[in-house]
Design an enzyme around this catalytic site. Sequence first.
Site, short mmCIF file in Angstrom:
data_model
loop_
_atom_site.label_atom_id
_atom_site.label_comp_id
_atom_site.label_asym_id
_atom_site.label_seq_id
_atom_site.Cartn_x
_atom_site.Cartn_y
_atom_site.Cartn_z
N GLN A 189 19.09 59.53 96.86
CA GLN A 189 18.58 58.86 98.06
C GLN A 189 17.79 59.88 98.89
O GLN A 189 18.31 60.93 99.24
CB GLN A 189 19.73 58.30 98.89
CG GLN A 189 20.54 57.22 98.19
CD GLN A 189 19.80 55.91 98.04
OE1 GLN A 189 18.75 55.70 98.64
NE2 GLN A 189 20.32 55.01 97.22
N TYR A 217 23.83 50.18 87.42
CA TYR A 217 22.82 51.13 87.92
C TYR A 217 23.45 52.12 88.92
O TYR A 217 22.96 52.31 90.03
CB TYR A 217 21.66 50.41 88.63
CG TYR A 217 21.18 49.12 88.02
CD1 TYR A 217 20.22 49.10 87.02
CD2 TYR A 217 21.67 47.89 88.47
CE1 TYR A 217 19.76 47.91 86.48
CE2 TYR A 217 21.22 46.70 87.94
CZ TYR A 217 20.26 46.71 86.94
OH TYR A 217 19.81 45.53 86.42
N ASN A 222 26.87 57.58 93.66
CA ASN A 222 26.72 57.61 95.11
C ASN A 222 27.53 56.52 95.80
O ASN A 222 28.36 56.79 96.67
CB ASN A 222 25.23 57.47 95.45
CG ASN A 222 24.95 57.46 96.94
OD1 ASN A 222 25.31 58.40 97.64
ND2 ASN A 222 24.30 56.41 97.42
N GLU A 238 25.63 53.43 83.99
CA GLU A 238 24.39 54.15 84.25
C GLU A 238 23.84 54.62 82.92
O GLU A 238 24.59 55.08 82.05
CB GLU A 238 24.61 55.34 85.18
CG GLU A 238 23.44 56.29 85.34
CD GLU A 238 22.17 55.62 85.84
OE1 GLU A 238 21.09 55.89 85.27
OE2 GLU A 238 22.25 54.82 86.79
N ASP A 298 22.26 47.89 92.23
CA ASP A 298 21.22 48.64 92.94
C ASP A 298 20.12 48.94 91.92
O ASP A 298 19.97 50.07 91.45
CB ASP A 298 21.81 49.94 93.51
CG ASP A 298 20.81 50.73 94.35
OD1 ASP A 298 19.69 50.24 94.56
OD2 ASP A 298 21.16 51.85 94.77
N CYS A 323 15.37 48.09 96.55
CA CYS A 323 14.27 48.94 97.04
C CYS A 323 12.94 48.20 97.01
O CYS A 323 11.89 48.78 97.26
CB CYS A 323 14.18 50.22 96.21
SG CYS A 323 13.86 49.95 94.45
N GLU A 357 14.02 49.09 102.35
CA GLU A 357 15.26 49.07 101.58
C GLU A 357 16.15 48.01 102.22
O GLU A 357 16.36 48.03 103.44
CB GLU A 357 15.93 50.44 101.63
CG GLU A 357 16.99 50.64 100.59
CD GLU A 357 16.48 51.38 99.37
OE1 GLU A 357 17.27 51.61 98.45
OE2 GLU A 357 15.28 51.71 99.33
#
Length: 365
Positions: A189, A217, A222, A238, A298, A323, A357
């Site tokens: 980020q 994802y 995070n 991921e 995400d 995003c 975002e």
Amino acid sequence: MNLAAMDPTTYDAQLTAKRIKLEQAFAQFETPSVEVFASEPAHYRMRAEFRVWHEGDDLYYYMFDKVLNDKVRCDQYLPASALINQMMAALIAELKPNHSLRHKLFQVDFLSTLSGEILVSLLYHRQLDDQWRSEAAALKTRLSSQFKVNIIGRARKQKIDLDKDFVVESLQVNDRVFHYKQIENSFTQPNAKVAIKMLEWAIDVTQHSQGDLLELYCGNGNFSIALAQNFNRVLATELAKPSVDAAQYNIEVNNIDNLQIIRMSAEEFSDAMAKKRSFRRLEGIDLDSYVCNTIFVDPPRAGIDPATLELAQGYERILYISCNPDTLKDNLQQLNQTHKVTRFALFDQFPYTDHMETGVLLERR
């Protein structure tokens, strides 16, 4: 990048315009009021990349301004963190008189942290030799008197780490500090203080959750690391190997004991859940033992693929960080048939740009 638009005195007005634009774009979904999370108006970016211009003995950073359609010299850069700005000046002073370090240097990338570490990547149009390594090591020693710095040299099919190719960020999220390994050239980020607000919002909207969480994802873990406190177990996927490796490090350093990371794409996981394919990477993992009432996604700018959209509709609650409002809107055309938006947020990761975002919580109708 429109450098002229970066005026902190206009920040509040620009953020208001974004909020209005977002509300209008999603009005058809009858969303609740937008929760707006502002950025710092200056020095908010933890990452920055600059091209390098050679002009006789002079050497300077520049960026391309789309409005001016020309390069703009950047001795300092308002969006970049204060640490990056300090390093920009110190580094260029070191590079100018050093032929070995400046020869065919064409780009410098910076990755900084709120915790004070900074990673500098020097990119070259030539192969790097022992002379470069020696000069770079001496440079690191000199800069280390002022900074917690690591240096990387890159050329075609070549990467030289003088120490390590990552930084460790520490984020104060509510009453807890989370530590995150962030690897050079991997996604993180960019706006750390807004990232904290995103984590706090995600924790808030998933309070009092039942059962387990599925996250697709997940990057370096995070969100999943911060959200683990709200669920019995978390299963996260991921595809990028560096991000998976960082996530495993982050799980250990944060003492998270209820989070499992699988190296798979969202599409592959959708096939596994639908029993369409079997995967060696799932050996020893009993997917049927998870009781996931909530799914967290995400995705990249392209949004969610059709199979994963169908998978998401099978869960009671969908937490979606986007995003790209355009692809979020497209995905909501389908998700809105089965779920209703109950929380709606704007996170201003990128001030002075059109980028928005967004976060939505959807609950089954």
